[in-house]
Design a protein around this motif. Structure first.
Motif, PDB file in Angstrom:
ATOM      1  N   ARG A 197       9.850 -31.290  53.030  1.00 49.88           N
ATOM      2  CA  ARG A 197      10.568 -30.023  53.115  1.00 49.88           C
ATOM      3  C   ARG A 197      11.620 -30.069  54.217  1.00 49.88           C
ATOM      4  NH1 ARG A 197       9.359 -25.012  51.322  1.00 49.88           N
ATOM      5  NH2 ARG A 197       7.330 -25.794  50.598  1.00 49.88           N
ATOM      6  N   GLN A 198      11.273 -30.671  55.378  1.00 48.23           N
ATOM      7  CA  GLN A 198      12.239 -30.759  56.480  1.00 48.23           C
ATOM      8  C   GLN A 198      13.428 -31.640  56.116  1.00 48.23           C
ATOM      9  OE1 GLN A 198      12.140 -28.962  59.329  1.00 48.23           O
ATOM     10  NE2 GLN A 198      14.184 -29.852  59.726  1.00 48.23           N
ATOM     11  N   ARG A 199      13.134 -32.727  55.376  1.00 45.85           N
ATOM     12  CA  ARG A 199      14.225 -33.631  54.976  1.00 45.85           C
ATOM     13  C   ARG A 199      15.204 -32.920  54.052  1.00 45.85           C
ATOM     14  NH1 ARG A 199      11.298 -37.394  53.559  1.00 45.85           N
ATOM     15  NH2 ARG A 199      11.309 -37.270  51.277  1.00 45.85           N
ATOM     16  N   LEU A 229      19.142 -31.949  54.685  1.00 45.69           N
ATOM     17  CA  LEU A 229      20.186 -32.320  53.717  1.00 45.69           C
ATOM     18  C   LEU A 229      21.055 -31.113  53.364  1.00 45.69           C
ATOM     19  CD1 LEU A 229      21.432 -34.374  51.780  1.00 45.69           C
ATOM     20  CD2 LEU A 229      19.665 -33.762  50.104  1.00 45.69           C
ATOM     21  N   ILE A 230      20.402 -29.933  53.174  1.00 44.37           N
ATOM     22  CA  ILE A 230      21.164 -28.714  52.859  1.00 44.37           C
ATOM     23  C   ILE A 230      22.089 -28.348  54.014  1.00 44.37           C
ATOM     24  CG2 ILE A 230      20.944 -26.226  52.479  1.00 44.37           C
ATOM     25  CD1 ILE A 230      18.364 -26.827  50.918  1.00 44.37           C
ATOM     26  N   ARG A 289      32.559 -29.441  44.411  1.00 44.91           N
ATOM     27  CA  ARG A 289      31.408 -29.475  43.516  1.00 44.91           C
ATOM     28  C   ARG A 289      30.308 -30.406  44.039  1.00 44.91           C
ATOM     29  NH1 ARG A 289      33.833 -31.304  39.439  1.00 44.91           N
ATOM     30  NH2 ARG A 289      34.411 -29.338  38.473  1.00 44.91           N
ATOM     31  N   THR A 290      30.703 -31.495  44.705  1.00 46.31           N
ATOM     32  CA  THR A 290      29.706 -32.493  45.135  1.00 46.31           C
ATOM     33  C   THR A 290      28.675 -31.914  46.097  1.00 46.31           C
ATOM     34  OG1 THR A 290      31.307 -34.278  44.802  1.00 46.31           O
ATOM     35  CG2 THR A 290      29.415 -34.742  46.232  1.00 46.31           C
ATOM     36  N   PRO A 291      29.063 -31.265  47.210  1.00 40.52           N
ATOM     37  CA  PRO A 291      28.021 -30.708  48.104  1.00 40.52           C
ATOM     38  C   PRO A 291      27.223 -29.590  47.446  1.00 40.52           C
ATOM     39  CG  PRO A 291      30.208 -30.046  48.832  1.00 40.52           C
ATOM     40  CD  PRO A 291      30.403 -31.079  47.787  1.00 40.52           C
ATOM     41  N   LEU A 292      27.862 -28.810  46.588  1.00 41.00           N
ATOM     42  CA  LEU A 292      27.129 -27.741  45.906  1.00 41.00           C
ATOM     43  C   LEU A 292      26.039 -28.318  45.007  1.00 41.00           C
ATOM     44  CD1 LEU A 292      29.977 -25.225  44.954  1.00 41.00           C
ATOM     45  CD2 LEU A 292      28.175 -24.925  46.672  1.00 41.00           C
ATOM     46  N   THR A 293      26.361 -29.413  44.324  1.00 38.73           N
ATOM     47  CA  THR A 293      25.361 -30.052  43.461  1.00 38.73           C
ATOM     48  C   THR A 293      24.177 -30.555  44.282  1.00 38.73           C
ATOM     49  OG1 THR A 293      27.113 -30.725  41.932  1.00 38.73           O
ATOM     50  CG2 THR A 293      25.007 -31.897  41.776  1.00 38.73           C
ATOM     51  N   THR A 294      24.491 -31.166  45.442  1.00 36.53           N
ATOM     52  CA  THR A 294      23.422 -31.677  46.307  1.00 36.53           C
ATOM     53  C   THR A 294      22.557 -30.526  46.837  1.00 36.53           C
ATOM     54  OG1 THR A 294      24.855 -33.508  46.964  1.00 36.53           O
ATOM     55  CG2 THR A 294      22.950 -33.058  48.356  1.00 36.53           C
ATOM     56  N   LEU A 311      17.503 -27.352  46.832  1.00 42.79           N
ATOM     57  CA  LEU A 311      16.842 -26.052  46.720  1.00 42.79           C
ATOM     58  C   LEU A 311      15.790 -26.049  45.623  1.00 42.79           C
ATOM     59  CD1 LEU A 311      19.862 -23.610  47.200  1.00 42.79           C
ATOM     60  CD2 LEU A 311      17.944 -23.977  48.769  1.00 42.79           C
ATOM     61  N   SER A 312      16.093 -26.693  44.512  1.00 40.65           N
ATOM     62  CA  SER A 312      15.107 -26.746  43.428  1.00 40.65           C
ATOM     63  C   SER A 312      13.881 -27.554  43.845  1.00 40.65           C
ATOM     64  CB  SER A 312      15.743 -27.365  42.176  1.00 40.65           C
ATOM     65  OG  SER A 312      16.147 -28.698  42.413  1.00 40.65           O
ATOM     66  N   LEU A 313      14.086 -28.592  44.660  1.00 39.30           N
ATOM     67  CA  LEU A 313      12.944 -29.390  45.129  1.00 39.30           C
ATOM     68  C   LEU A 313      12.118 -28.613  46.165  1.00 39.30           C
ATOM     69  CD1 LEU A 313      14.680 -32.887  45.470  1.00 39.30           C
ATOM     70  CD2 LEU A 313      13.051 -32.156  43.706  1.00 39.30           C
ATOM     71  N   LEU A 314      12.781 -27.779  46.950  1.00 42.08           N
ATOM     72  CA  LEU A 314      12.049 -26.975  47.940  1.00 42.08           C
ATOM     73  C   LEU A 314      11.113 -25.968  47.277  1.00 42.08           C
ATOM     74  CD1 LEU A 314      14.828 -26.233  50.605  1.00 42.08           C
ATOM     75  CD2 LEU A 314      12.742 -27.600  50.927  1.00 42.08           C
TER      76      LEU A 314
END
Length: 551
Positions: free
Chosen positions: A356-358, A362-363, A333-338, A343-346
């Motif tokens: 956007r690159q950062r 992270l993804i 669940r932890t990586p999926l949440t991140t 994605l929502s911030l992108l």
């Protein structure tokens, strides 16, 4: 205080001073029950007409065989039961209240008992069943020497036997938890285990001193000792349990005259060896039955214990599975949440290119982490179906380790860490799968490089150590705190001092440990904060199946 009569005798002492001296046995109450029962059972089987004097521990279970003999029809017999328990005096007085006769501690109560051979009409009288022999009960004084003794004396014109038992004051008490399985099996064989346990508990579970004799002279002296004792008693006369309420209960003197008359009428003769042989045969039969039951119960106990251990192991496995699934769910669940947050911030229209690159990096990092976690989980699942140790092939470290180290050289150079290895060619082969050894070295090298700062070093060395080959991976990294070392092989555990705590699944060292367990090896670690860590892997030297069978 009542003093013991000077004429009061100890039947055990009489037997002890017999010439030649008899052999004294140290027995438990369970053995006493077996010895007395076997003697009475032989008398029942052979239908021996006899006079019986008995003093046995309290409890109905002790009277079973005596009452069976009393019910035996077709032969003349007389039975006299002696007791010294205060409770039995009170019960007898309560059953036969007397206004003018209150027994003192030196008095004796003589009654006729028929046990299960009687019924109780409404008028309070007792009817005696025909063809049955009453058991005459003699209550001894509370200060009698016989209060610490048990005996079973049998006199017949053709057979005499005596069992004389003393309960010493200083005898070590036998606790129930210390009784052997065989003793408990024998107790249960009588069908009234609880009663026998209760009676022997009230008798303080002491070891008893016993003498078993078939000497007519000793039986005669014991009978004379009882007659001497009865002559000193001052019995309380109670209504006898008969069909006629006017019948007077016999006195102690009456009982003595009775058995003297029976002995005179029976005549005298030598002890029959055939009867003694039957007695020992009965002992052997009981011993064999006891042995069979003990073996059966022991196997049942072992099976029950094995089932209990299997159940405990199964429950433990279920708990571990539950914990594992819970941890897996949390880790997935932890990586999926991140990733979802990034994605929502992108999707923001005001997002600048550097931001956007950062978020893209992270993804990608979280996707790699989740991929690593899934791969590690699959590895653990495959380990549960690992092959048997005896089928592992021989493998030389020099064929595997240098190639893995060379693969990680670019990674170490990029981070500024020096990586070196020393693997002698002459090392004996180890018992391990090739992919297992690669995974062990990869995980340990990955951790060593990961936790070693720029300018540090990582070494890989191997040497033989007895029946094992030692593979050492040493680094000059950040080290591990002493409190963390016991936890580093736990699933999903990550060292808190890690400079990159978000990476890794926390399963690398768990997989290494499981792989080594499957091939008969082990792993240990030495570490100090700020100075680095050393992981020592022991791999068993390969032995072919023929050598293993010989060893």
């Amino acid at each position: 205080m009542t003093s013991t009569s000077t004429s009061d005798v100890s039947l055990y002492e009489l037997a002890l001073h017999q010439e030649p001296p008899p052999r004294t046995l140290q027995i438990t109450p369970t053995t006493l029950k077996s010895m007395s029962d076997s003697l009475l059972q032989v008398m029942i089987d052979q239908k021996i007409s006899a006079i019986v004097w008995a003093k046995l521990p309290r409890g109905e279970v002790w009277k079973e065989e005596l009452e069976r003999y009393a019910r035996l029809e077709g032969i003349p017999k007389a039975i006299y039961s002696f007791t010294t328990h205060r409770e039995e005096i009170e019960e007898t007085i309560a059953a036969h209240p007397l206004a003018d006769h209150a027994p003192s501690e030196s008095a004796a109560i003589v009654t006729g008992e028929t046990g299960p051979l009687t019924n109780h009409p409404r008028n309070g009288q007792t009817e005696v069943v025909s063809d049955s022999t009453p058991i005459f009960s003699v209550q001894l004084p509370l200060d009698s020497t016989l209060r610490r003794e048990y005996f079973l004396i049998v006199w017949s014109p053709s057979f005499q036997a005596g069992l004389f038992v003393h309960r010493p004051r200083s005898a070590q008490q036998v606790k129930l938890s210390e009784m052997t399985t065989a003793s408990l099996d024998l107790l249960s064989s009588y069908g009234q285990m609880s009663q026998l346990l209760e009676s022997t508990t009230q008798e303080r579970k002491q070891l008893l001193m016993a003498i078993y004799s078939f000497e007519p002279e000793l039986i005669q002296r014991s009978r004379q000792g009882l007659e001497q004792l009865m002559a000193e008693l001052q019995p309380v006369v109670l209504p006898q349990s008969t069909a006629s309420a006017s019948t007077v209960s016999p006195t102690a003197a009456d009982l003595v005259q009775q058995w003297q008359r029976l002995m005179a009428e029976g005549g005298s003769g030598s002890t029959q060896l055939a009867t003694i042989g039957n007695l020992f045969a009965k002992h052997l039969q009981l011993q064999e039955e006891l042995s069979v039951r003990s073996s059966t119960y022991r196997k049942q106990a072992e099976q029950a214990e094995s089932l209990r251990l299997q159940n405990d192991e199964l429950m433990h496995t279920i708990r571990l599975k539950d914990e594992f699934l819970s941890n897996v769910g949390q880790e997935l669940r932890t990586p999926l949440t991140t990733i979802k947050t990034a994605l929502s911030l992108l999707a923001s229209p005001t997002l600048k290119p550097p931001q956007r690159q950062r978020y893209m990096d992270l993804i990608a990092k979280e996707c790699d982490r989740q991929s690593s976690l899934i791969t590690s989980l699959l590895d653990l699942v495959h380990l549960e179906r690992a092959v048997d140790q005896t089928s592992l092939p021989p493998l030389r470290l020099s064929d595997v380790v240098p190639g893995v180290v060379s693969t990680y050289q670019p990674v170490a150079q990029e981070k500024g860490v020096r990586l070196a290895y020393t693997i002698p060619e002459g090392l004996p082969p180890v018992a391990c799968m090739t992919n297992w050894l690669k995974q062990i070295v990869i995980n340990l090298l990955h951790n060593g490089i990961k936790f070693t700062p720029r300018g540090g070093q990582v070494w890989v060395r191997a040497k033989q150590q007895g029946d094992y080959v030692q593979l050492e991976i040493r680094d000059t990294g950040i080290g591990i705190a002493p409190s963390e070392i016991p936890k580093i092989f736990d699933r999903f555990y990550r060292v808190r001092q890690s400079t990159d705590d978000s990476s890794g699944a926390g399963l690398g060292l768990t997989i290494v440990q499981q792989l080594l367990l499957h091939c008969g090896g082990s792993i240990s670690v030495k570490s100090k904060l700020g100075e680095g860590s050393t992981f020592n892997v022991l791999l068993p030297v390969y032995r072919n199946p023929a050598e293993q069978s010989i060893g």
